[in-house]
Design a protein around this motif. Structure first.
Motif, PDB file in Angstrom:
ATOM      1  N   SER A  52       0.876  -1.175   0.000  1.00 27.92           N
ATOM      2  CA  SER A  52       0.000   0.000   0.000  1.00 27.92           C
ATOM      3  C   SER A  52       0.901   1.209   0.000  1.00 27.92           C
ATOM      4  O   SER A  52       1.884   1.238   0.736  1.00 27.92           O
ATOM      5  N   SER A  53       0.558   2.181  -0.820  1.00 32.22           N
ATOM      6  CA  SER A  53       1.442   3.326  -0.896  1.00 32.22           C
ATOM      7  C   SER A  53       0.653   4.571  -1.237  1.00 32.22           C
ATOM      8  O   SER A  53      -0.280   4.537  -2.031  1.00 32.22           O
ATOM      9  N   ARG A  54       1.017   5.668  -0.614  1.00 29.04           N
ATOM     10  CA  ARG A  54       0.390   6.937  -0.955  1.00 29.04           C
ATOM     11  C   ARG A  54       1.443   8.033  -0.896  1.00 29.04           C
ATOM     12  O   ARG A  54       2.225   8.098   0.053  1.00 29.04           O
ATOM     13  N   ARG A  55       1.465   8.854  -1.925  1.00 27.07           N
ATOM     14  CA  ARG A  55       2.354  10.010  -1.881  1.00 27.07           C
ATOM     15  C   ARG A  55       1.666  11.123  -1.104  1.00 27.07           C
ATOM     16  O   ARG A  55       0.432  11.211  -1.093  1.00 27.07           O
ATOM     17  N   ALA A  56       2.435  12.013  -0.531  1.00 28.61           N
ATOM     18  CA  ALA A  56       1.841  13.097   0.258  1.00 28.61           C
ATOM     19  C   ALA A  56       0.901  13.940  -0.592  1.00 28.61           C
ATOM     20  O   ALA A  56      -0.141  14.406  -0.118  1.00 28.61           O
ATOM     21  N   GLN A  57       1.242  14.101  -1.883  1.00 26.78           N
ATOM     22  CA  GLN A  57       0.420  14.996  -2.723  1.00 26.78           C
ATOM     23  C   GLN A  57      -0.857  14.337  -3.247  1.00 26.78           C
ATOM     24  O   GLN A  57      -1.689  14.991  -3.851  1.00 26.78           O
ATOM     25  N   ASP A  58      -1.011  13.022  -3.087  1.00 23.76           N
ATOM     26  CA  ASP A  58      -2.218  12.354  -3.569  1.00 23.76           C
ATOM     27  C   ASP A  58      -3.223  12.198  -2.425  1.00 23.76           C
ATOM     28  O   ASP A  58      -2.849  11.857  -1.306  1.00 23.76           O
ATOM     29  N   ALA A  59      -4.489  12.412  -2.743  1.00 25.73           N
ATOM     30  CA  ALA A  59      -5.521  12.278  -1.711  1.00 25.73           C
ATOM     31  C   ALA A  59      -5.666  10.811  -1.300  1.00 25.73           C
ATOM     32  O   ALA A  59      -5.819  10.491  -0.127  1.00 25.73           O
ATOM     33  N   VAL A  60      -5.655   9.944  -2.285  1.00 24.22           N
ATOM     34  CA  VAL A  60      -5.742   8.518  -1.957  1.00 24.22           C
ATOM     35  C   VAL A  60      -4.548   7.788  -2.565  1.00 24.22           C
ATOM     36  O   VAL A  60      -3.974   8.225  -3.554  1.00 24.22           O
ATOM     37  N   GLY A  61      -4.249   6.679  -1.943  1.00 19.04           N
ATOM     38  CA  GLY A  61      -3.154   5.870  -2.454  1.00 19.04           C
ATOM     39  C   GLY A  61      -3.682   4.601  -3.089  1.00 19.04           C
ATOM     40  O   GLY A  61      -4.883   4.465  -3.319  1.00 19.04           O
ATOM     41  N   ARG A  62      -2.779   3.655  -3.365  1.00 12.80           N
ATOM     42  CA  ARG A  62      -3.227   2.407  -3.968  1.00 12.80           C
ATOM     43  C   ARG A  62      -2.698   1.219  -3.186  1.00 12.80           C
ATOM     44  O   ARG A  62      -1.639   1.288  -2.566  1.00 12.80           O
ATOM     45  N   ARG A  63      -3.481   0.170  -3.268  1.00 11.64           N
ATOM     46  CA  ARG A  63      -3.041  -1.059  -2.624  1.00 11.64           C
ATOM     47  C   ARG A  63      -3.156  -2.225  -3.592  1.00 11.64           C
ATOM     48  O   ARG A  63      -4.160  -2.398  -4.275  1.00 11.64           O
ATOM     49  N   LEU A  64      -2.091  -3.006  -3.625  1.00 10.04           N
ATOM     50  CA  LEU A  64      -2.076  -4.215  -4.465  1.00 10.04           C
ATOM     51  C   LEU A  64      -2.034  -5.429  -3.565  1.00 10.04           C
ATOM     52  O   LEU A  64      -1.304  -5.443  -2.574  1.00 10.04           O
ATOM     53  N   ILE A  65      -2.802  -6.431  -3.944  1.00 14.09           N
ATOM     54  CA  ILE A  65      -2.677  -7.713  -3.253  1.00 14.09           C
ATOM     55  C   ILE A  65      -2.171  -8.725  -4.272  1.00 14.09           C
ATOM     56  O   ILE A  65      -2.758  -8.888  -5.349  1.00 14.09           O
ATOM     57  N   VAL A  66      -1.081  -9.350  -3.955  1.00 13.82           N
ATOM     58  CA  VAL A  66      -0.444 -10.272  -4.902  1.00 13.82           C
ATOM     59  C   VAL A  66      -0.273 -11.614  -4.211  1.00 13.82           C
ATOM     60  O   VAL A  66       0.095 -11.680  -3.044  1.00 13.82           O
ATOM     61  N   GLN A  67      -0.569 -12.675  -4.928  1.00 13.86           N
ATOM     62  CA  GLN A  67      -0.370 -13.992  -4.331  1.00 13.86           C
ATOM     63  C   GLN A  67       0.490 -14.812  -5.267  1.00 13.86           C
ATOM     64  O   GLN A  67       0.149 -14.983  -6.431  1.00 13.86           O
ATOM     65  N   ALA A  68       1.599 -15.296  -4.728  1.00  9.13           N
ATOM     66  CA  ALA A  68       2.540 -16.089  -5.514  1.00  9.13           C
ATOM     67  C   ALA A  68       2.776 -15.447  -6.883  1.00  9.13           C
ATOM     68  O   ALA A  68       2.807 -16.113  -7.907  1.00  9.13           O
ATOM     69  N   GLY A  69       2.902 -14.122  -6.889  1.00 11.65           N
ATOM     70  CA  GLY A  69       3.260 -13.429  -8.120  1.00 11.65           C
ATOM     71  C   GLY A  69       2.072 -12.967  -8.954  1.00 11.65           C
ATOM     72  O   GLY A  69       2.242 -12.266  -9.943  1.00 11.65           O
ATOM     73  N   ARG A  70       0.849 -13.362  -8.578  1.00 11.73           N
ATOM     74  CA  ARG A  70      -0.314 -12.945  -9.373  1.00 11.73           C
ATOM     75  C   ARG A  70      -1.085 -11.831  -8.669  1.00 11.73           C
ATOM     76  O   ARG A  70      -1.395 -11.944  -7.484  1.00 11.73           O
ATOM     77  N   ILE A  71      -1.364 -10.765  -9.406  1.00  8.52           N
ATOM     78  CA  ILE A  71      -2.087  -9.657  -8.782  1.00  8.52           C
ATOM     79  C   ILE A  71      -3.555 -10.036  -8.611  1.00  8.52           C
ATOM     80  O   ILE A  71      -4.248 -10.340  -9.578  1.00  8.52           O
TER      81      ILE A  71
END
Ligand code: ADP
Ligand code: MG
Length: 587
Positions: free
Chosen positions: A111-130
């Motif tokens: 999960s990552s959000r830059r200070a300048q972005d209102a919302v960030g993004r989160r990825l869930i990956v399992q054994a290499g598959r998003i």
């Protein structure tokens, strides 16, 4: 089987094997990413030694929402774009494969959000598959969560060591990074318990105190040295503080923890004549070199480096360490304190002994005079520091000779009590410095008759390699027919000793270490010869000889240890004598 291109999944598991060997490797990659992102606070959460969970949360720059899927793609990086830049690396990462590798062998979330972005993004990956790619809130920065590492690679799981071992790897790594980045606040939590916490205040010695305890941190010597465009700083232990292994020797190069044998060798050589065989210093040294002097792209784990100019780096380390050591060489005081030996790596950050590592020994050697003092007699904690601080560092006090005892020790009175001087060790030191400081071949003394010495061929070969160094010291010798040496002169300071005996000792020394480095060879030869030639215990010395020895010792630059690191003298302070005689209670 026909040749076929490996399926992506197989290929990435193979690649992952090189980057992610164990939980500590995951911790390393994630921590390095956080540091690259400019984080000032890094929180690491571990469960079950990292086998269940590794989470690294930082307050760094964050990842642009559109790029987050790239972050977990193989060979995708924001730190490098052209091959030429490989020699201008200023970040810890650059290969763009860590996250992809980790994600291919775990349940992975970022999960990552830059200070300048209102919302960030989160990825869930399992054994290499998003599995999921969605929005997320939360503070700015990045959180990577790795569950069930190696769940899909059972073979790898089987290779993991016991939890204490894996934990130790993780803790050893993080404590080093905490030390290397004192401006970053580190918090490490294992199974709900904080095991390491640093303030991020920027004071390296404070981090050392956090890791090793205040007393020990206070004793460490500061290294700070620069030469041309390179510099080195950090801390080393004084010669009175040693360990039985090299595990607390740490090098960082341009902010990267590296394993590099020559660096360690340079350090040990700088201590060479001061430490007992089998004893090692503690050191945390941080080198800053121009990036194009260092090749970091040696192995996917990036912990090996090559130097363009190995010799220059070697001598940088040696000179820096020597300098630090020479400015502080304390007298070996009587050591009545138990040695620092607490189990475990670092303990709870709150309460409990803070001693990191195992088997600290405060003295280079169990001191011979210890029997003269009833064991267990009360010496206050820190009593040792009192002995040392009562003496000026760097040299020895002026002593008044009282006599010789046991045909082995000189007894002398000093400004603060009694001194016992080991005549053999003292003489070794005196000879060593005379030889090491002599001016070229001026001080040779010719033998009345040349000595011929026959050696087996393998020894002769070793001797050939050492001839130059022997000439330097003042020997005049040459090959004289097959496997025979002719010795015509010896160093004047050693005129009384049997040349053959000395030279045989030198060959033995060569045999033990087939590839002594050139700059080390001379010192080793000298050390060996001095050992052979110095007066022995058991030799009665005349008053004049005793006085000469003491005076020569006073003129040495490092009078307090013999060239092999044993103390030349023991100090019984007035305070100690008073306590031992019950004149003053233990404080
Ligand atoms: P590398 O560090 O070699 O570039 P990684 O696979 O470790 O490769 O990371 C891929 C990319 O993901 C990085 O180049 C960086 O842009 C981004 N990234 C990874 N972790 C973080 C983090 N903690 N904060 C910000 N960006 C990150
Ligand atoms: Mg990385």
């Amino acid at each position: 089987m026909p040749i076929q291109v490996l399926a992506d999944e197989v290929a990435s598991q193979i690649a992952a094997g090189e980057v992610v060997e164990r939980p500590a490797s995951v911790v390393k990659e994630l921590t390095e990413n956080a540091l690259d992102a400019g984080a000032t606070s890094i929180q690491v959460t571990i469960e079950d030694a990292g086998k269940r969970l590794i989470e690294v949360a930082d307050n760094g720059s964050g990842i642009p929402p559109a790029e987050i899927t790239l972050a977990v793609a193989r060979h995708a990086t924001s730190k490098l774009s052209q091959a030429e830049e490989l020699f201008q690396i200023r970040t810890l990462g650059f290969r763009g494969e860590a996250l992809a590798s980790i994600a291919s062998v775990s349940d992975f979330q970022i999960s990552s959000r830059r200070a300048q972005d209102a919302v960030g993004r989160r990825l869930i990956v399992q054994a290499g598959r998003i599995l999921q790619n969605g929005e997320t809130g939360g503070p700015s920065g990045t959180v990577v969560r790795v569950d069930n590492l190696f769940y899909n690679v059972p073979a790898r799981l089987k290779f993991l060591k016991s939890n204490p071992t894996e934990r130790q790897q993780i803790d050893g790594l993080l404590s080093r990074y905490a030390l290397a980045y004192p401006r970053v606040r580190f918090q490490v939590v294992h199974d709900g318990k904080t095991v390491l916490q640093t303030s991020g205040g920027g004071d390296q010695r404070a981090v050392l105190a956090e890791l090793y305890g205040v007393d020990l941190a206070r004793q460490l010597l500061m290294v700070d040295f620069a030469h041309e465009s390179s510099s080195i700083h950090g801390y080393i232990s004084p010669i009175s503080l040693t360990r039985s292994n090299r595990r607390e020797i740490t090098f960082f190069v341009n902010g990267r923890w590296v394993q590099n044998v020559p660096l360690t060798t340079a350090l040990l050589q700088a201590y060479h004549t001061y430490l007992m065989v089998g004893r090692y210093p503690l050191a945390a040294l941080f080198l800053t070199l121009p990036p194009d002097e260092v090749d970091v792209n040696v192995h996917p784990a990036k912990s090996e480096v090559r130097f363009r100019s190995q010799d220059a780096v070697f001598s940088l380390v040696q000179r820096a360490v020597r300098r630090a050591l020479l400015s502080h060489s304390p007298v070996a005081g009587l050591d009545l304190q138990p040695s620092w030996s607490q189990g475990g790596h670092f303990q709870s950050a709150h309460g409990g002994p803070r001693t990191a590592g195992v088997d600290w020994s405060m003295a280079a050697d169990p001191l011979p005079a210890i029997e003269t003092v009833p064991a267990g007699s009360a010496l206050p904690e820190g009593g040792r520091a009192e002995f040392q601080s009562s003496l000026p560092v760097g040299s020895m006090p002026l002593l008044r000779l009282l006599g010789q005892i046991g045909a082995a020790y000189l007894v002398a009175e000093g400004p603060d009590g009694l001194y016992l001087i080991d005549q053999h060790a003292a003489h070794e030191r005196v000879l060593f410095e005379k030889l090491a400081n002599r001016q070229a071949a001026t001080q040779s003394q010719a033998l009345l008759e040349p000595v011929l010495m026959r050696l087996p061929p393998q020894q002769m070969q070793l001797m050939r390699d050492g001839l130059e160094a022997l000439h330097q010291i003042g020997f005049d010798l040459e090959e004289f027919g097959q496997n025979t040496l002719r010795v015509r002169a010896v160093p004047a300071d050693l005129a009384g000793s049997d040349p053959e005996w000395m030279l045989r000792a030198v060959v033995e020394d060569f045999e033990e270490d087939e590839t002594p480095l050139q700059n080390q060879r001379e010192a080793r030869i000298i050390g060996r010869i001095c050992k052979r030639s110095a007066v022995k215990a058991g030799q009665v010395l005349s008053q004049q000889e005793q006085r000469n020895l003491l005076e020569s010792l006073e003129q040495c630059t490092a009078p307090r240890t013999c060239p092999h690191g044993r103390p030349t003298m023991i100090h019984l302070s007035v305070g100690l004598l008073e306590r031992q005689f019950g004149r003053r209670g233990a404080r």
